[in-house]
Write an enzyme that holds these catalytic residues in place. Structure first.
Site, PDB file in Angstrom:
ATOM      1  N   PRO A 105       1.137  -1.188   0.258  1.00 28.75           N
ATOM      2  CA  PRO A 105       0.050   0.169  -0.043  1.00 28.75           C
ATOM      3  C   PRO A 105       0.804   0.874   0.771  1.00 28.75           C
ATOM      4  CG  PRO A 105      -0.920  -1.337   2.084  1.00 28.75           C
ATOM      5  CD  PRO A 105       0.694  -2.480   0.947  1.00 28.75           C
ATOM      6  N   GLY A 106       2.019   1.034   0.788  1.00 25.96           N
ATOM      7  CA  GLY A 106       2.763   2.859   0.027  1.00 25.96           C
ATOM      8  C   GLY A 106       4.468   2.725  -0.133  1.00 25.96           C
TER       9      GLY A 106
ATOM     10  N   GLY B   3       5.182   1.418  -4.374  1.00 28.66           N
ATOM     11  CA  GLY B   3       5.417   0.807  -4.960  1.00 28.66           C
ATOM     12  C   GLY B   3       6.597   1.619  -6.244  1.00 28.66           C
ATOM     13  N   SER B   4       6.880   2.665  -7.343  1.00 29.17           N
ATOM     14  CA  SER B   4       7.784   1.947  -7.360  1.00 29.17           C
ATOM     15  C   SER B   4       9.197   1.727  -7.118  1.00 29.17           C
ATOM     16  CB  SER B   4       8.504   3.906  -8.585  1.00 29.17           C
ATOM     17  OG  SER B   4       6.974   3.666  -8.587  1.00 29.17           O
TER      18      SER B   4
ATOM     19  N   ARG C 217      11.764  -7.733 -17.700  1.00 28.71           N
ATOM     20  CA  ARG C 217      11.393  -6.168 -18.735  1.00 28.71           C
ATOM     21  C   ARG C 217      11.586  -6.311 -20.130  1.00 28.71           C
ATOM     22  NH1 ARG C 217      14.200  -2.779 -13.737  1.00 28.71           N
ATOM     23  NH2 ARG C 217      12.554  -2.506 -13.071  1.00 28.71           N
TER      24      ARG C 217
ATOM     25  N   GLU D 238       6.283  -3.780 -13.885  1.00 30.98           N
ATOM     26  CA  GLU D 238       7.598  -4.025 -14.034  1.00 30.98           C
ATOM     27  C   GLU D 238       8.604  -3.015 -14.481  1.00 30.98           C
ATOM     28  OE1 GLU D 238       7.798  -7.564 -13.188  1.00 30.98           O
ATOM     29  OE2 GLU D 238       9.162  -7.400 -14.771  1.00 30.98           O
TER      30      GLU D 238
HETATM   31  C1  LIG Z   1      -2.685  -4.492 -12.923  1.00 34.04           C
HETATM   32  C2  LIG Z   1      -1.088  -4.197 -12.215  1.00 34.04           C
HETATM   33  C3  LIG Z   1      -1.142  -5.339 -11.913  1.00 34.04           C
HETATM   34  C4  LIG Z   1       0.220  -5.406 -11.132  1.00 34.04           C
HETATM   35  N1  LIG Z   1       0.700  -6.919 -11.248  1.00 34.04           N
HETATM   36  C5  LIG Z   1       1.687  -6.827  -9.847  1.00 34.04           C
HETATM   37  C6  LIG Z   1       2.922  -7.653  -9.700  1.00 34.04           C
HETATM   38  O1  LIG Z   1       2.551  -9.330  -9.653  1.00 34.04           O
HETATM   39  N2  LIG Z   1       3.334  -7.797  -9.452  1.00 34.04           N
HETATM   40  C7  LIG Z   1       4.141  -6.775  -7.619  1.00 34.04           C
HETATM   41  O2  LIG Z   1       4.773  -6.572  -7.243  1.00 34.04           O
HETATM   42  N3  LIG Z   1       3.182  -5.425  -8.323  1.00 34.04           N
HETATM   43  C8  LIG Z   1       2.278  -5.380  -9.376  1.00 34.04           C
HETATM   44  N4  LIG Z   1       1.547  -4.229  -9.892  1.00 34.04           N
HETATM   45  C9  LIG Z   1       2.300  -2.755  -9.671  1.00 34.04           C
HETATM   46  C10 LIG Z   1       2.933  -2.346 -10.327  1.00 34.04           C
HETATM   47  O3  LIG Z   1       4.121  -2.498 -10.391  1.00 34.04           O
HETATM   48  C11 LIG Z   1       2.967  -1.387  -9.672  1.00 34.04           C
HETATM   49  O4  LIG Z   1       2.142   0.125  -9.387  1.00 34.04           O
HETATM   50  C12 LIG Z   1       4.221   0.216 -10.222  1.00 34.04           C
HETATM   51  O5  LIG Z   1       5.275  -0.216  -9.221  1.00 34.04           O
HETATM   52  C13 LIG Z   1       3.900   1.576  -9.572  1.00 34.04           C
HETATM   53  O6  LIG Z   1       3.431   1.448  -8.664  1.00 34.04           O
HETATM   54  P1  LIG Z   1       3.081   2.459  -8.062  1.00 34.04           P
HETATM   55  O7  LIG Z   1       1.372   1.956  -8.814  1.00 34.04           O
HETATM   56  O8  LIG Z   1       2.700   2.340  -6.036  1.00 34.04           O
HETATM   57  O9  LIG Z   1       2.951   4.001  -8.460  1.00 34.04           O
HETATM   58  P2  LIG Z   1       4.239   5.284  -7.930  1.00 34.04           P
HETATM   59  O10 LIG Z   1       5.253   4.444  -7.355  1.00 34.04           O
HETATM   60  O11 LIG Z   1       3.463   6.009  -6.638  1.00 34.04           O
HETATM   61  O12 LIG Z   1       3.850   6.041  -9.323  1.00 34.04           O
HETATM   62  C14 LIG Z   1       3.263   6.939  -9.087  1.00 34.04           C
HETATM   63  C15 LIG Z   1       3.659   7.552 -10.441  1.00 34.04           C
HETATM   64  O13 LIG Z   1       4.747   8.343 -10.246  1.00 34.04           O
HETATM   65  C16 LIG Z   1       5.830   8.177 -10.851  1.00 34.04           C
HETATM   66  N5  LIG Z   1       6.950   8.091 -10.295  1.00 34.04           N
HETATM   67  C17 LIG Z   1       7.066   7.279  -8.885  1.00 34.04           C
HETATM   68  N6  LIG Z   1       8.438   8.441  -8.633  1.00 34.04           N
HETATM   69  C18 LIG Z   1       9.107   8.623  -9.306  1.00 34.04           C
HETATM   70  C19 LIG Z   1      10.403   9.715  -9.700  1.00 34.04           C
HETATM   71  N7  LIG Z   1      11.839   8.916  -9.026  1.00 34.04           N
HETATM   72  N8  LIG Z   1      10.357   9.905 -10.796  1.00 34.04           N
HETATM   73  C20 LIG Z   1       9.361  10.434 -11.776  1.00 34.04           C
HETATM   74  N9  LIG Z   1       8.882   9.898 -11.297  1.00 34.04           N
HETATM   75  C21 LIG Z   1       8.062   8.837 -10.420  1.00 34.04           C
HETATM   76  C22 LIG Z   1       5.268   7.007 -11.574  1.00 34.04           C
HETATM   77  O14 LIG Z   1       6.178   6.158 -13.387  1.00 34.04           O
HETATM   78  C23 LIG Z   1       3.606   6.876 -11.828  1.00 34.04           C
HETATM   79  O15 LIG Z   1       4.131   7.795 -12.783  1.00 34.04           O
HETATM   80  C24 LIG Z   1       0.656  -4.279 -10.280  1.00 34.04           C
HETATM   81  C25 LIG Z   1      -0.461  -3.388 -10.770  1.00 34.04           C
HETATM   82  C26 LIG Z   1      -1.340  -3.509 -11.631  1.00 34.04           C
HETATM   83  C27 LIG Z   1      -2.124  -1.767 -12.249  1.00 34.04           C
END
Ligand SMILES: Cc1cc2nc3c(=O)[nH]c(=O)nc-3n(C[C@H](O)[C@H](O)[C@H](O)COP(=O)(O)OP(=O)(O)OC[C@H]3O[C@@H](n4cnc5c(N)ncnc54)[C@H](O)[C@@H]3O)c2cc1C
Length: 401
Positions: A137-138, A140-141, A256, A378
């Site tokens: 939840p907290g 992603g990237s 990737r 990814e």
């Molecule tokens: C359908 C689906 C399937 C998925 N499957 C998996 C899975 O199997 N396993 C798993 O672990 N995860 C999975 N994910 C999660 C996915 O990997 C994350 O959604 C993704 O990594 C982005 O993280 P976030 O959603 O928290 O967005 P955030 O990290 O909060 O990013 C939000 C926005 O900010 C941008 N951003 C963030 N940091 C930076 C930076 N430093 N510089 C510039 N821009 C930035 C991002 O590019 C994005 O546009 C899945 C997601 C979806 C929607």
């Protein structure tokens, strides 16, 4: 560089193309509408794929086959499992991305196992369908920030935390879970654990409703005092400050290009269908200067060129993986480029075909929805660009955020 499909993979590409047309496309709309229903038609196909992979030590299809190969042949270079998996992925996503993502035993977790598990673990986990749980939840990237913990207790680790957006999280047999042994030690303390379905303390809390790839289930999984034997830890138990995180991140150098391949496949489908639908009104003539044709034709030429660039970048990244040439930068370049062009191409195709493109009578509208995720999971496009910039400038992740 020879740009033709390697001769030894032509049969595989042809088979994948047939599957895309004859198995995936006919059920594409059905499972787009029936979100969360399991596409049972895939079971038979998965068995065929298993047999194919078992009989092909240096080739194969599906995520589990990627990263098997390495080294060179007499000529010093080779096309192996990464290339064959990529070519198969492109064709299958030309059929349907959501259906490919829910193919049994071809999960992202399988790619992680193929990349980092010991020979004994690989043997024990053979045939296991593995999903991958990193996102929380907290977090992603910024995956180095995960909060799920793994506390050592005798021969076991006790996992606590919540994972979200786990592709195939409900359908898979096991989940590769990222957890930290000690948050104070930073990214090097992050390890991955294989947690088998049914392990007490592991619960699939819910499934997500999504924009696209509806045939693929996406789960929230909660771990509460979930005990996992230490033999299920992938890689070393040691916390190696030098290598720790790099080890788990290496999986992505193989996966990737595969996600880039998914993007190339769906974009190819949209372009082909659009050319076909518009062939009367928008004839394409490659001998005529672009500015002498219609604006719609110019858009099609531009998209074809973009598609080709993404395709070639992705072939290069997979070829490097097969030949054990470090490919982090190229893997990220291919993912960033292919993610961007597939979003652009699929939406532009909807636009060019207008009412036909927007209606459910065609798959164009579905492909434009399915394609968005390929620019997100990814590692988002922005994160891929960050990785490329770090590599080009020689900066670490703390120096360039
Ligand atoms: C359908 C689906 C399937 C998925 N499957 C998996 C899975 O199997 N396993 C798993 O672990 N995860 C999975 N994910 C999660 C996915 O990997 C994350 O959604 C993704 O990594 C982005 O993280 P976030 O959603 O928290 O967005 P955030 O990290 O909060 O990013 C939000 C926005 O900010 C941008 N951003 C963030 N940091 C930076 C930076 N430093 N510089 C510039 N821009 C930035 C991002 O590019 C994005 O546009 C899945 C997601 C979806 C929607």
């Amino acid at each position: 560089m020879n740009l033709e499909t390697p001769k030894k993979f032509r049969a595989l590409v042809n088979q994948a193309h047939q599957v895309a047309h004859n198995v995936f496309r006919p059920i594409s709309r059905k499972y787009d509408r029936a979100e969360h229903a399991y596409p049972k038609e895939l079971d038979m196909l998965a068995s065929v794929l298993d047999g194919f992979n078992d009989g092909n030590p240096e080739g194969g299809a599906g995520a589990a086959a990627a990263s098997k190969s390495g080294g060179g042949n007499d000529a010093g270079v080779k096309n192996g499992a990464n290339m064959s998996t990529l070519l198969g992925t492109i064709e299958l996503c030309y059929g349907d991305t959501g259906l490919l993502l829910t193919m049994p035993r071809q999960g992202l977790g399988n790619a992680a196992i193929a990349a980092v598990a010991s020979p004994a673990q690989k043997e024990r986990l053979k045939g296991c369908w593995a999903s991958m749980a990193i996102t929380e939840p907290g977090t992603g990237s910024d995956s180095a920030n995960i909060r799920t913990t793994a506390r050592k207790d005798g021969d076991y680790y006790v996992l606590n935390g919540e994972k979200i957006f786990v592709t195939s999280g409900e359908r898979s047999d096991c989940v590769v879970v990222w957890a930290t042994l000690d948050r104070n030690l930073g990214r090097s303390a992050i390890k991955s654990f294989v947690v088998e379905k049914g392990t007490p303390g592991m619960e699939v809390a819910r499934l997500e409703h999504k924009l696209g790839i509806k045939a693929s289930d996406t789960a929230v999984i909660v771990f509460t005092d979930c005990r996992v034997h230490k033999d299920n830890l992938l890689g070393s138990e040691e916390i190696n400050v030098e290598k720790g995180f790099a080890g788990v991140m290496e999986t992505f150098d193989n996966t990737r290009p595969l996600v880039a391949g998914m993007a190339i496949g769906v974009a190819k489908a949209a372009l082909e269908r659009t050319r076909d639908l518009l062939k009367e009104q928008v004839p394409l003539d490659y001998d005529t200067p672009v500015n002498a044709g219609s604006a719609a034709a110019a858009e099609l030429y531009r998209m074809e060129a973009d598609w080709e660039a993404a395709y070639l970048l992705t072939l290069k990244a997979a070829w490097m993986a097969d030949n054990r040439v470090p490919n982090s930068k190229e893997a990220s370049m291919s993912k960033a480029k292919a993610g961007r062009i597939c979003n652009d191409i699929t939406l532009k195709c909807v636009e060019l075909c207008s009412s036909l493109g927007y209606g459910e009578g065609e798959l164009l509208e579905k492909w434009s929805r399915d394609s968005k995720i390929l620019d997100i999971f990814e590692g988002t496009q922005q994160i891929q660009q960050l990785i490329v910039a770090r590599r080009l400038l020689g900066k670490s992740s703390s120096e360039l955020k």
